[in-house]
Design a protein around this motif. Structure first.
Motif, PDB file in Angstrom:
ATOM      1  N   TYR A 189      37.876  30.518  47.247  1.00  0.00           N
ATOM      2  CA  TYR A 189      37.608  31.928  46.968  1.00  0.00           C
ATOM      3  C   TYR A 189      37.993  32.768  48.187  1.00  0.00           C
ATOM      4  O   TYR A 189      37.671  32.389  49.304  1.00  0.00           O
ATOM      5  CB  TYR A 189      36.118  32.143  46.646  1.00  0.00           C
ATOM      6  N   PRO A 190      38.683  33.916  47.968  1.00  0.00           N
ATOM      7  CA  PRO A 190      39.126  34.437  46.683  1.00  0.00           C
ATOM      8  C   PRO A 190      40.358  33.691  46.176  1.00  0.00           C
ATOM      9  O   PRO A 190      41.211  33.289  46.971  1.00  0.00           O
ATOM     10  CB  PRO A 190      39.452  35.899  46.986  1.00  0.00           C
ATOM     11  N   PHE A 237      50.841  35.957  38.895  1.00  0.00           N
ATOM     12  CA  PHE A 237      51.454  36.964  38.023  1.00  0.00           C
ATOM     13  C   PHE A 237      50.438  37.339  36.964  1.00  0.00           C
ATOM     14  O   PHE A 237      49.686  36.497  36.477  1.00  0.00           O
ATOM     15  CB  PHE A 237      52.700  36.377  37.350  1.00  0.00           C
ATOM     16  N   GLN A 238      50.427  38.628  36.596  1.00  0.00           N
ATOM     17  CA  GLN A 238      49.625  39.041  35.447  1.00  0.00           C
ATOM     18  C   GLN A 238      50.315  40.180  34.715  1.00  0.00           C
ATOM     19  O   GLN A 238      50.728  41.163  35.319  1.00  0.00           O
ATOM     20  CB  GLN A 238      48.216  39.475  35.851  1.00  0.00           C
ATOM     21  N   TYR A 239      50.420  40.001  33.411  1.00  0.00           N
ATOM     22  CA  TYR A 239      50.945  41.039  32.531  1.00  0.00           C
ATOM     23  C   TYR A 239      49.798  41.566  31.686  1.00  0.00           C
ATOM     24  O   TYR A 239      49.052  40.795  31.073  1.00  0.00           O
ATOM     25  CB  TYR A 239      52.022  40.474  31.611  1.00  0.00           C
ATOM     26  N   GLY A 263      53.401  41.178  41.224  1.00  0.00           N
ATOM     27  CA  GLY A 263      53.590  40.103  42.189  1.00  0.00           C
ATOM     28  C   GLY A 263      52.301  39.373  42.479  1.00  0.00           C
ATOM     29  O   GLY A 263      51.239  39.725  41.967  1.00  0.00           O
ATOM     30  N   PRO A 264      52.372  38.347  43.317  1.00  0.00           N
ATOM     31  CA  PRO A 264      51.190  37.555  43.644  1.00  0.00           C
ATOM     32  C   PRO A 264      50.200  38.341  44.493  1.00  0.00           C
ATOM     33  O   PRO A 264      50.555  39.299  45.180  1.00  0.00           O
ATOM     34  CB  PRO A 264      51.768  36.378  44.434  1.00  0.00           C
ATOM     35  N   GLY A 265      48.945  37.893  44.452  1.00  0.00           N
ATOM     36  CA  GLY A 265      47.919  38.510  45.288  1.00  0.00           C
ATOM     37  C   GLY A 265      46.560  37.922  44.985  1.00  0.00           C
ATOM     38  O   GLY A 265      46.361  37.213  43.988  1.00  0.00           O
ATOM     39  N   GLU A 266      45.590  38.199  45.858  1.00  0.00           N
ATOM     40  CA  GLU A 266      44.224  37.743  45.643  1.00  0.00           C
ATOM     41  C   GLU A 266      43.656  38.399  44.391  1.00  0.00           C
ATOM     42  O   GLU A 266      43.898  39.581  44.132  1.00  0.00           O
ATOM     43  CB  GLU A 266      43.349  38.076  46.846  1.00  0.00           C
ATOM     44  N   SER A 267      42.884  37.637  43.628  1.00  0.00           N
ATOM     45  CA  SER A 267      42.342  38.140  42.366  1.00  0.00           C
ATOM     46  C   SER A 267      40.980  37.509  42.098  1.00  0.00           C
ATOM     47  O   SER A 267      40.893  36.454  41.458  1.00  0.00           O
ATOM     48  CB  SER A 267      43.304  37.838  41.206  1.00  0.00           C
TER      49      SER A 267
END
Length: 279
Positions: free
Chosen positions: A102-103, A108-110, A125-129
């Protein structure tokens, strides 16, 4: 897949998986259904929610190929008579979430809320989620593979404290989107409240039912309206309730904050019933 709404969710989910496999080939570990379809059944306004797990990171070109294909598959609004539902596709790299940390990192998210940006050429693009914590928990609870092994063979269970952190982390963003995504924000705040209070992850309308029994009378009309729109019982409109939206949101956010603060004061020793059943 449960189908209590309109549209063709089974076909759309299969189309999403075909797109993911076309772009990433043998690097796809699995693809999994989650969201309303694996909770209490799809509602007229429900998305088709899919999580894809990859063996490697993506390129900008691959992510753009996903966007271009999903713009064709995904409906731009609520499913009409036989129309396409909105699609939400989340992609993670297995090594980023197993072993769990964590995190978490989303590759990717659409989502249809960003369609205008995608059509202008934007590519996620990629990133903490932190939101991946409840999402992966739903995938494991739903146990609905569309491709590949069962989700428990591809993903680690999310520790309960990380689940709570991930759920709570999204509240400020929800409050910021109240005017632009009103129905979803109103319902999601109720679901966050219920999940933190009970440990159970359920549908938005079930969360609304739970919250309505606990809301002061002056805040109930907002949630009643959002629930009715979600279930397709009436068309969405907020002009007559605009002065009540922010007070409702602030009341629920304060209730959420009290639950989080209370958890911290007790040292995180309480248990939740529903999520003790996570694989």
């Amino acid at each position: 897949m449960a189908n209590s709404g309109t549209g063709l969710p089974e076909a759309q989910a299969e189309d999403v998986v075909r797109v993911v496999r076309r772009v990433f080939g043998a690097d796809v570990v699995g693809a999994y259904l989650h969201g309303s379809a694996v909770l209490d059944g799809l509602r007229p306004s429900s998305d088709v929610d899919v999580l894809a797990v990859l063996r490697r990171r993506t390129t900008t070109g691959e992510r753009r190929a996903l966007v271009d294909a999903l713009l064709e598959i995904s409906g731009a609004g609520d499913a009409g008579a036989g129309g396409a539902r909105p699609v939400e596709l989340t992609v993670v790299v297995q090594g980023d979430v197993r072993p769990w940390r964590y995190p978490p990192r989303c590759e990717f998210q659409y989502g249809e809320w960003l369609r205008a940006e995608y059509e202008r050429g934007g590519t996620p693009g990629p990133g903490e989620s932190p939101d991946l914590a409840p999402l992966i928990t739903m995938v494991l609870l739903g146990d609905a593979p569309l491709y590949g092994p069962p989700p428990a063979a591809a993903l680690d269970a999310v520790p309960h404290e990380d689940l709570r952190r991930g759920i709570a982390a999204g509240v400020p963003e929800l409050l910021a989107e109240l005017a632009d995504d009103t129905r979803n924000v109103v319902l999601t705040l109720a679901r966050v409240w219920r999940t933190l209070a009970t440990g159970e992850i359920g549908s938005k309308d079930a969360a609304a039912d739970w919250a309505l029994a606990r809301l002061p009378a002056e805040h109930r009309p907002v949630l009643v309206r959002a629930r009715a729109g979600y279930l397709g019982a009436e068309r969405e409109r907020w002009d007559d309730l605009l002065p009540r939206l922010r007070p409702y949101a602030e009341y629920v956010a304060a209730a959420i904050e009290r639950l989080i603060s209370g958890r911290l004061r007790t040292g995180g020793r309480t248990r939740s019933r529903g999520l003790d059943r996570c694989p």
